[in-house]
Write a protein that holds these residues in place. Structure first.
Motif: not given
Length: 90
Positions: A28, A49, A61, A64-65, A67-69, A71-72, A84
């Motif tokens: 991240y 991913t 995972n 993914v995590r 990328y998700e952070q 994104l948020v 993405t």
């Protein structure tokens, strides 16, 4: 920017992050810093991913995590069926 170059950039940024930090957080931080430095410029399509996880030899995972952070927080944007991308907000 081509996928293999993006992966090389991410690897370089990963090497700069303290190794005692959890891998998910390191990834991240590496991605976030590459975006803030404009090394990964707005509109850059990030690798899927699965591909990034395979190339970095880490779990999907973890990617993914990270990328998700991002994104948020608005650093990335997801386009359904297209991938993405680095957000133009940064």
């Amino acid at each position: 920017m081509e996928t293999h170059l993006i992966i090389e950039v991410i690897e370089q940024y990963l090497d700069r992050v303290e190794p005692s930090i959890k891998l998910r957080v390191r990834l991240y931080m590496a991605l976030r810093q590459a975006i803030l430095d404009c090394t990964l410029g707005e509109g850059t399509r990030l690798p899927p991913t699965r591909r990034l996880a395979e190339d970095l030899k880490i779990g999907r995972n973890t990617v993914v995590r990270a990328y998700e952070q991002l994104l948020v927080e608005g650093y990335l944007e997801g386009r359904v069926g297209d991938g993405t991308y680095v957000s133009d907000v940064v």
